[in-house]
Design a protein around this motif. Structure first.
Motif, PDB file in Angstrom:
ATOM      1  N   THR A 100      40.053  -0.043   4.593  1.00  0.00           N
ATOM      2  CA  THR A 100      40.624  -1.382   4.648  1.00  0.00           C
ATOM      3  C   THR A 100      40.047  -2.118   5.848  1.00  0.00           C
ATOM      4  O   THR A 100      39.181  -1.601   6.550  1.00  0.00           O
ATOM      5  N   CYS A 101      40.524  -3.332   6.077  1.00  0.00           N
ATOM      6  CA  CYS A 101      40.141  -4.079   7.276  1.00  0.00           C
ATOM      7  C   CYS A 101      40.966  -3.566   8.455  1.00  0.00           C
ATOM      8  O   CYS A 101      41.932  -2.836   8.289  1.00  0.00           O
ATOM      9  N   GLY A 102      40.595  -3.960   9.663  1.00  0.00           N
ATOM     10  CA  GLY A 102      41.340  -3.505  10.821  1.00  0.00           C
ATOM     11  C   GLY A 102      40.963  -4.267  12.066  1.00  0.00           C
ATOM     12  O   GLY A 102      40.114  -5.155  12.050  1.00  0.00           O
ATOM     13  N   GLY A 103      41.620  -3.877  13.160  1.00  0.00           N
ATOM     14  CA  GLY A 103      41.315  -4.494  14.443  1.00  0.00           C
ATOM     15  C   GLY A 103      41.887  -5.890  14.569  1.00  0.00           C
ATOM     16  O   GLY A 103      42.839  -6.275  13.887  1.00  0.00           O
ATOM     17  N   ARG A 104      41.286  -6.667  15.435  1.00  0.00           N
ATOM     18  CA  ARG A 104      41.776  -8.014  15.738  1.00  0.00           C
ATOM     19  C   ARG A 104      41.286  -9.019  14.700  1.00  0.00           C
ATOM     20  O   ARG A 104      40.185  -8.902  14.180  1.00  0.00           O
ATOM     21  N   PHE A 105      42.127  -9.983  14.391  1.00  0.00           N
ATOM     22  CA  PHE A 105      41.729 -11.066  13.492  1.00  0.00           C
ATOM     23  C   PHE A 105      41.109 -12.185  14.312  1.00  0.00           C
ATOM     24  O   PHE A 105      41.694 -12.675  15.284  1.00  0.00           O
ATOM     25  N   HIS A 136      37.932 -13.768   9.954  1.00  0.00           N
ATOM     26  CA  HIS A 136      37.664 -12.393   9.537  1.00  0.00           C
ATOM     27  C   HIS A 136      38.314 -11.412  10.509  1.00  0.00           C
ATOM     28  O   HIS A 136      38.443 -11.698  11.702  1.00  0.00           O
ATOM     29  N   TYR A 137      38.695 -10.244  10.000  1.00  0.00           N
ATOM     30  CA  TYR A 137      38.999  -9.131  10.885  1.00  0.00           C
ATOM     31  C   TYR A 137      37.684  -8.602  11.453  1.00  0.00           C
ATOM     32  O   TYR A 137      36.647  -8.637  10.788  1.00  0.00           O
ATOM     33  N   LEU A 138      37.741  -8.103  12.666  1.00  0.00           N
ATOM     34  CA  LEU A 138      36.515  -7.686  13.347  1.00  0.00           C
ATOM     35  C   LEU A 138      36.126  -6.244  13.052  1.00  0.00           C
ATOM     36  O   LEU A 138      34.988  -5.852  13.288  1.00  0.00           O
ATOM     37  N   ASP A 139      37.068  -5.454  12.552  1.00  0.00           N
ATOM     38  CA  ASP A 139      36.799  -4.034  12.359  1.00  0.00           C
ATOM     39  C   ASP A 139      37.131  -3.598  10.935  1.00  0.00           C
ATOM     40  O   ASP A 139      37.647  -4.379  10.134  1.00  0.00           O
ATOM     41  N   ASN A 140      36.828  -2.364  10.660  1.00  0.00           N
ATOM     42  CA  ASN A 140      37.254  -1.697   9.434  1.00  0.00           C
ATOM     43  C   ASN A 140      37.928  -0.387   9.814  1.00  0.00           C
ATOM     44  O   ASN A 140      37.486   0.309  10.725  1.00  0.00           O
ATOM     45  N   THR A 141      39.006  -0.055   9.117  1.00  0.00           N
ATOM     46  CA  THR A 141      39.710   1.203   9.333  1.00  0.00           C
ATOM     47  C   THR A 141      39.411   2.137   8.169  1.00  0.00           C
ATOM     48  O   THR A 141      39.491   1.728   7.006  1.00  0.00           O
ATOM     49  N   THR A 194      32.742  -3.714   4.254  1.00  0.00           N
ATOM     50  CA  THR A 194      32.449  -5.071   4.657  1.00  0.00           C
ATOM     51  C   THR A 194      32.798  -6.048   3.553  1.00  0.00           C
ATOM     52  O   THR A 194      33.354  -7.114   3.807  1.00  0.00           O
ATOM     53  N   VAL A 195      32.497  -5.700   2.300  1.00  0.00           N
ATOM     54  CA  VAL A 195      32.843  -6.579   1.203  1.00  0.00           C
ATOM     55  C   VAL A 195      34.349  -6.762   1.130  1.00  0.00           C
ATOM     56  O   VAL A 195      34.850  -7.838   0.881  1.00  0.00           O
ATOM     57  N   LEU A 196      35.079  -5.683   1.378  1.00  0.00           N
ATOM     58  CA  LEU A 196      36.534  -5.783   1.398  1.00  0.00           C
ATOM     59  C   LEU A 196      36.972  -6.790   2.432  1.00  0.00           C
ATOM     60  O   LEU A 196      37.855  -7.601   2.201  1.00  0.00           O
ATOM     61  N   LEU A 197      36.342  -6.763   3.579  1.00  0.00           N
ATOM     62  CA  LEU A 197      36.662  -7.691   4.653  1.00  0.00           C
ATOM     63  C   LEU A 197      36.335  -9.115   4.241  1.00  0.00           C
ATOM     64  O   LEU A 197      37.138 -10.020   4.368  1.00  0.00           O
ATOM     65  N   LEU A 198      35.126  -9.317   3.706  1.00  0.00           N
ATOM     66  CA  LEU A 198      34.679 -10.658   3.393  1.00  0.00           C
ATOM     67  C   LEU A 198      35.439 -11.250   2.214  1.00  0.00           C
ATOM     68  O   LEU A 198      35.547 -12.459   2.088  1.00  0.00           O
ATOM     69  N   ALA A 199      35.968 -10.387   1.357  1.00  0.00           N
ATOM     70  CA  ALA A 199      36.708 -10.891   0.210  1.00  0.00           C
ATOM     71  C   ALA A 199      37.901 -11.716   0.649  1.00  0.00           C
ATOM     72  O   ALA A 199      38.323 -12.635  -0.041  1.00  0.00           O
ATOM     73  N   THR A 201      38.685   3.522  13.485  1.00  0.00           N
ATOM     74  CA  THR A 201      38.414   2.096  13.331  1.00  0.00           C
ATOM     75  C   THR A 201      37.051   1.798  13.921  1.00  0.00           C
ATOM     76  O   THR A 201      36.734   2.250  15.028  1.00  0.00           O
ATOM     77  N   TYR A 202      36.233   1.050  13.173  1.00  0.00           N
ATOM     78  CA  TYR A 202      34.852   0.774  13.581  1.00  0.00           C
ATOM     79  C   TYR A 202      34.590  -0.727  13.620  1.00  0.00           C
ATOM     80  O   TYR A 202      35.016  -1.454  12.709  1.00  0.00           O
ATOM     81  N   PRO A 203      33.876  -1.204  14.633  1.00  0.00           N
ATOM     82  CA  PRO A 203      33.424  -2.592  14.609  1.00  0.00           C
ATOM     83  C   PRO A 203      32.521  -2.818  13.399  1.00  0.00           C
ATOM     84  O   PRO A 203      31.795  -1.914  12.981  1.00  0.00           O
ATOM     85  N   LYS A 204      32.578  -4.015  12.836  1.00  0.00           N
ATOM     86  CA  LYS A 204      31.745  -4.301  11.671  1.00  0.00           C
ATOM     87  C   LYS A 204      30.270  -4.048  11.929  1.00  0.00           C
ATOM     88  O   LYS A 204      29.550  -3.578  11.050  1.00  0.00           O
ATOM     89  N   ASP A 205      29.816  -4.381  13.147  1.00  0.00           N
ATOM     90  CA  ASP A 205      28.393  -4.248  13.418  1.00  0.00           C
ATOM     91  C   ASP A 205      27.999  -2.829  13.807  1.00  0.00           C
ATOM     92  O   ASP A 205      26.853  -2.582  14.177  1.00  0.00           O
ATOM     93  N   ALA A 206      28.935  -1.895  13.722  1.00  0.00           N
ATOM     94  CA  ALA A 206      28.615  -0.493  13.999  1.00  0.00           C
ATOM     95  C   ALA A 206      29.247   0.415  12.942  1.00  0.00           C
ATOM     96  O   ALA A 206      29.623   1.543  13.225  1.00  0.00           O
TER      97      ALA A 206
END
Length: 247
Positions: free
Chosen positions: A219-224, A230-235, A21-26, A195-200
């Motif tokens: 890394t980040c993933g999914g749809r922007f 933000h990207y919605l997922d993480n891979t 998540t921090v990677l995503l938020l960065a 690939t996982y949704p951020k909230d799961a």
């Protein structure tokens, strides 16, 4: 005591973002440029995902009976770890990873050493060079028992592809080689990519203790999401040590 036990700490500590998540938020709020090309990064098909059971051999991440974190709010979170980096095990700092090679997706790069920020959050690779991946030095060194964690960006502020842009294109059987400071190379075999949704985000599956040397590439993933920037997922790519050889 495992690295994750120290990272999880007490349930009374305030929640902070997980590595993914921090990677995503960065990159949040800064990756709007060139998005038309960025949100088409390869995504792993269901056939490439890890099975629900049988591969990861996770044990109790809290070291036996401790507090177990769960996703909170819109992000997967874990309690704050120690402010200062702590070795994963005695003499863990004697051998450290220096570079990574993933032939299937054209990755070959030196590894940064990532710790924690002053506020206790996980440090991530700088946005000034999205081609640079980093090893979280409070996780096991690649080749040690447990899940070694390596982070990389999916893209940059100008639309440049990050080092893990194609992480979702990895398939079971692909190899990841990590060169270490003792002039040896730890070779990992990809088990699967999810690939996982951020909230799961499955914190324990990704960071939980294992009975053998494993690797997590995140890394980040999914749809922007243009609204939140933000990207919605993480891979996450999962790998198991296949062997070592001289560098």
């Amino acid at each position: 005591m495992s690295w994750l036990t120290r990272l999880l700490g007490s349930g009374r500590r305030r929640l902070l973002a997980s590595a993914a998540t921090v990677l995503l938020l960065a990159a949040g709020g800064t990756v709007a440029l060139g998005i038309s090309s960025q949100h088409h990064a390869p995504q792993p098909p269901a056939s490439a995902g890890i099975p629900a059971t049988g591969l990861l051999n996770p044990t109790t991440a809290s070291g036996g009976g401790g507090n177990t974190p769960s996703p909170t709010g819109s992000t997967a979170s874990v309690p704050a770890g120690p402010t200062a980096p702590t070795p994963a095990a005695p003499n863990a700092s004697a051998v450290t990873p220096t570079s990574i090679s993933i032939p299937a997706i054209g990755v070959r790069h030196a590894l940064l050493s990532l710790g924690q920020n002053k506020d206790g959050t996980l440090e991530v690779p700088p946005m000034s060079d999205v081609s640079a991946p980093g090893w979280y030095r409070n996780s096991p060194a690649p080749g040690q028992v447990g899940p070694a964690v390596i982070l990389g960006h999916i893209d940059g502020t100008t639309g440049a592809k990050g080092v893990f842009y194609a992480l979702g294109a990895l398939r079971p059987g692909d190899t990841v080689s990590v060169t270490r400071s003792d002039n040896t190379v730890a070779v990992f075999r990809i088990d699967g990519v999810n690939t996982y949704p951020k909230d799961a985000f499955p914190t324990l599956t990704v960071y939980g203790n294992t009975t053998n040397p494993q690797l997590r590439l995140i890394t980040c993933g999914g749809r922007f999401d243009h609204a939140t920037q933000h990207y919605l997922d993480n891979t996450v790519a999962y790998a198991t040590l296949n062997g070592t050889h001289p560098a």
